[in-house]
Design a protein around this motif. Structure first.
Motif, PDB file in Angstrom:
ATOM      1  N   GLN A   3       0.851  -1.192   0.000  1.00  0.00           N
ATOM      2  CA  GLN A   3       0.000   0.000   0.000  1.00  0.00           C
ATOM      3  C   GLN A   3       0.883   1.237   0.000  1.00  0.00           C
ATOM      4  O   GLN A   3       1.841   1.325   0.772  1.00  0.00           O
ATOM      5  CB  GLN A   3      -0.924   0.020   1.223  1.00  0.00           C
ATOM      6  CG  GLN A   3      -1.968  -1.076   1.240  1.00  0.00           C
ATOM      7  CD  GLN A   3      -1.411  -2.404   1.710  1.00  0.00           C
ATOM      8  OE1 GLN A   3      -0.634  -2.465   2.644  1.00  0.00           O
ATOM      9  NE2 GLN A   3      -1.809  -3.481   1.043  1.00  0.00           N
ATOM     10  N   LEU A   4       0.546   2.161  -0.864  1.00  0.00           N
ATOM     11  CA  LEU A   4       1.274   3.423  -0.971  1.00  0.00           C
ATOM     12  C   LEU A   4       0.271   4.552  -0.789  1.00  0.00           C
ATOM     13  O   LEU A   4      -0.763   4.582  -1.470  1.00  0.00           O
ATOM     14  CB  LEU A   4       1.946   3.543  -2.339  1.00  0.00           C
ATOM     15  CG  LEU A   4       2.920   2.437  -2.723  1.00  0.00           C
ATOM     16  CD1 LEU A   4       3.382   2.623  -4.172  1.00  0.00           C
ATOM     17  CD2 LEU A   4       4.115   2.421  -1.792  1.00  0.00           C
ATOM     18  N   VAL A   5       0.577   5.472   0.099  1.00  0.00           N
ATOM     19  CA  VAL A   5      -0.321   6.591   0.367  1.00  0.00           C
ATOM     20  C   VAL A   5       0.463   7.890   0.263  1.00  0.00           C
ATOM     21  O   VAL A   5       1.379   8.130   1.049  1.00  0.00           O
ATOM     22  CB  VAL A   5      -0.971   6.470   1.751  1.00  0.00           C
ATOM     23  CG1 VAL A   5      -1.887   7.670   2.003  1.00  0.00           C
ATOM     24  CG2 VAL A   5      -1.753   5.168   1.877  1.00  0.00           C
ATOM     25  N   GLU A   6       0.089   8.719  -0.709  1.00  0.00           N
ATOM     26  CA  GLU A   6       0.751  10.005  -0.891  1.00  0.00           C
ATOM     27  C   GLU A   6       0.039  11.087  -0.081  1.00  0.00           C
ATOM     28  O   GLU A   6      -1.159  11.005   0.175  1.00  0.00           O
ATOM     29  CB  GLU A   6       0.748  10.448  -2.365  1.00  0.00           C
ATOM     30  CG  GLU A   6       1.403   9.496  -3.330  1.00  0.00           C
ATOM     31  CD  GLU A   6       0.399   8.612  -4.010  1.00  0.00           C
ATOM     32  OE1 GLU A   6       0.671   8.131  -5.125  1.00  0.00           O
ATOM     33  OE2 GLU A   6      -0.682   8.387  -3.431  1.00  0.00           O
ATOM     34  N   SER A   7       0.795  12.107   0.254  1.00  0.00           N
ATOM     35  CA  SER A   7       0.238  13.295   0.892  1.00  0.00           C
ATOM     36  C   SER A   7       1.175  14.459   0.628  1.00  0.00           C
ATOM     37  O   SER A   7       2.297  14.264   0.156  1.00  0.00           O
ATOM     38  CB  SER A   7       0.068  13.079   2.403  1.00  0.00           C
ATOM     39  OG  SER A   7       1.312  12.814   3.010  1.00  0.00           O
ATOM     40  N   GLY A   8       0.687  15.659   0.926  1.00  0.00           N
ATOM     41  CA  GLY A   8       1.539  16.835   0.829  1.00  0.00           C
ATOM     42  C   GLY A   8       1.281  17.725  -0.360  1.00  0.00           C
ATOM     43  O   GLY A   8       1.915  18.776  -0.499  1.00  0.00           O
ATOM     44  N   GLY A   9       0.387  17.312  -1.242  1.00  0.00           N
ATOM     45  CA  GLY A   9       0.091  18.163  -2.380  1.00  0.00           C
ATOM     46  C   GLY A   9      -0.696  19.395  -1.976  1.00  0.00           C
ATOM     47  O   GLY A   9      -1.113  19.530  -0.829  1.00  0.00           O
ATOM     48  N   GLY A  10      -0.876  20.285  -2.937  1.00  0.00           N
ATOM     49  CA  GLY A  10      -1.646  21.491  -2.656  1.00  0.00           C
ATOM     50  C   GLY A  10      -1.411  22.553  -3.700  1.00  0.00           C
ATOM     51  O   GLY A  10      -0.870  22.281  -4.780  1.00  0.00           O
ATOM     52  N   LEU A  11      -1.829  23.747  -3.365  1.00  0.00           N
ATOM     53  CA  LEU A  11      -1.682  24.902  -4.246  1.00  0.00           C
ATOM     54  C   LEU A  11      -0.508  25.745  -3.774  1.00  0.00           C
ATOM     55  O   LEU A  11      -0.409  26.079  -2.587  1.00  0.00           O
ATOM     56  CB  LEU A  11      -2.966  25.737  -4.218  1.00  0.00           C
ATOM     57  CG  LEU A  11      -2.962  27.053  -4.997  1.00  0.00           C
ATOM     58  CD1 LEU A  11      -2.781  26.795  -6.479  1.00  0.00           C
ATOM     59  CD2 LEU A  11      -4.254  27.822  -4.727  1.00  0.00           C
ATOM     60  N   VAL A  12       0.376  26.077  -4.702  1.00  0.00           N
ATOM     61  CA  VAL A  12       1.558  26.866  -4.369  1.00  0.00           C
ATOM     62  C   VAL A  12       1.819  27.854  -5.501  1.00  0.00           C
ATOM     63  O   VAL A  12       1.454  27.592  -6.652  1.00  0.00           O
ATOM     64  CB  VAL A  12       2.768  25.935  -4.133  1.00  0.00           C
ATOM     65  CG1 VAL A  12       3.146  25.191  -5.392  1.00  0.00           C
ATOM     66  CG2 VAL A  12       3.949  26.695  -3.558  1.00  0.00           C
ATOM     67  N   GLN A  13       2.423  28.964  -5.173  1.00  0.00           N
ATOM     68  CA  GLN A  13       2.753  29.954  -6.190  1.00  0.00           C
ATOM     69  C   GLN A  13       4.042  29.581  -6.917  1.00  0.00           C
ATOM     70  O   GLN A  13       4.872  28.817  -6.392  1.00  0.00           O
ATOM     71  CB  GLN A  13       2.899  31.331  -5.551  1.00  0.00           C
ATOM     72  CG  GLN A  13       1.585  31.905  -5.043  1.00  0.00           C
ATOM     73  CD  GLN A  13       1.754  33.312  -4.518  1.00  0.00           C
ATOM     74  OE1 GLN A  13       2.841  33.723  -4.120  1.00  0.00           O
ATOM     75  NE2 GLN A  13       0.658  34.076  -4.523  1.00  0.00           N
ATOM     76  N   THR A  14       4.196  30.141  -8.082  1.00  0.00           N
ATOM     77  CA  THR A  14       5.433  29.940  -8.844  1.00  0.00           C
ATOM     78  C   THR A  14       6.630  30.312  -7.987  1.00  0.00           C
ATOM     79  O   THR A  14       6.639  31.360  -7.328  1.00  0.00           O
ATOM     80  CB  THR A  14       5.412  30.795 -10.113  1.00  0.00           C
ATOM     81  OG1 THR A  14       4.353  30.333 -10.967  1.00  0.00           O
ATOM     82  CG2 THR A  14       6.726  30.670 -10.870  1.00  0.00           C
TER      83      THR A  14
END
Length: 106
Positions: A3-14
């Motif tokens: 099982q692989l669970v990703e996290s940490g994504g989101g919206l960020v500025q350039t």
């Protein structure tokens, strides 16, 4: 099974940074064999290039692989997946996480 669970994504500025995490569990996997793919809208899933802005690190105590992404650009916008393969009885099995969305605004 793995099982692989990703996290940490989101919206960020350039120009910003994000660190994605991939927590692995199960049996017969190796953190050294976990890699990162991304899939931008309308494009095929591809292996994340580690030349320059992105680096991978591993915490063996936590069974977690990280993708550090710096100097982000709008073209980095994609769903990011961690992936691994396990060979059993002569067959190669692919395992994917559910993905985490990264959006870079201009």
């Amino acid at each position: 099974q793995v099982q692989l669970v990703e996290s940490g994504g989101g919206l960020v500025q350039t120009g910003g940074s994000l660190r994605l995490s991939c927590a692995a569990s199960g049996s017969t996997f190796s953190l050294n064999n976990i890699d990162w793919y991304c899939q931008a809208p309308g494009k095929q899933r591809e292996l994340v290039s580690l030349k320059g802005r992105f680096t991978v690190s591993r915490d063996y105590a936590k069974n977690t692989v990280y993708l550090q992404m710096n100097s982000l650009k709008p073209e980095d916008t994609a769903v990011y997946y961690c992936h691994t393969t396990v060979r059993r009885a002569g067959l190669l099995y692919h395992y994917w996480g559910q993905g985490t969305q990264v959006t870079v605004s201009s």
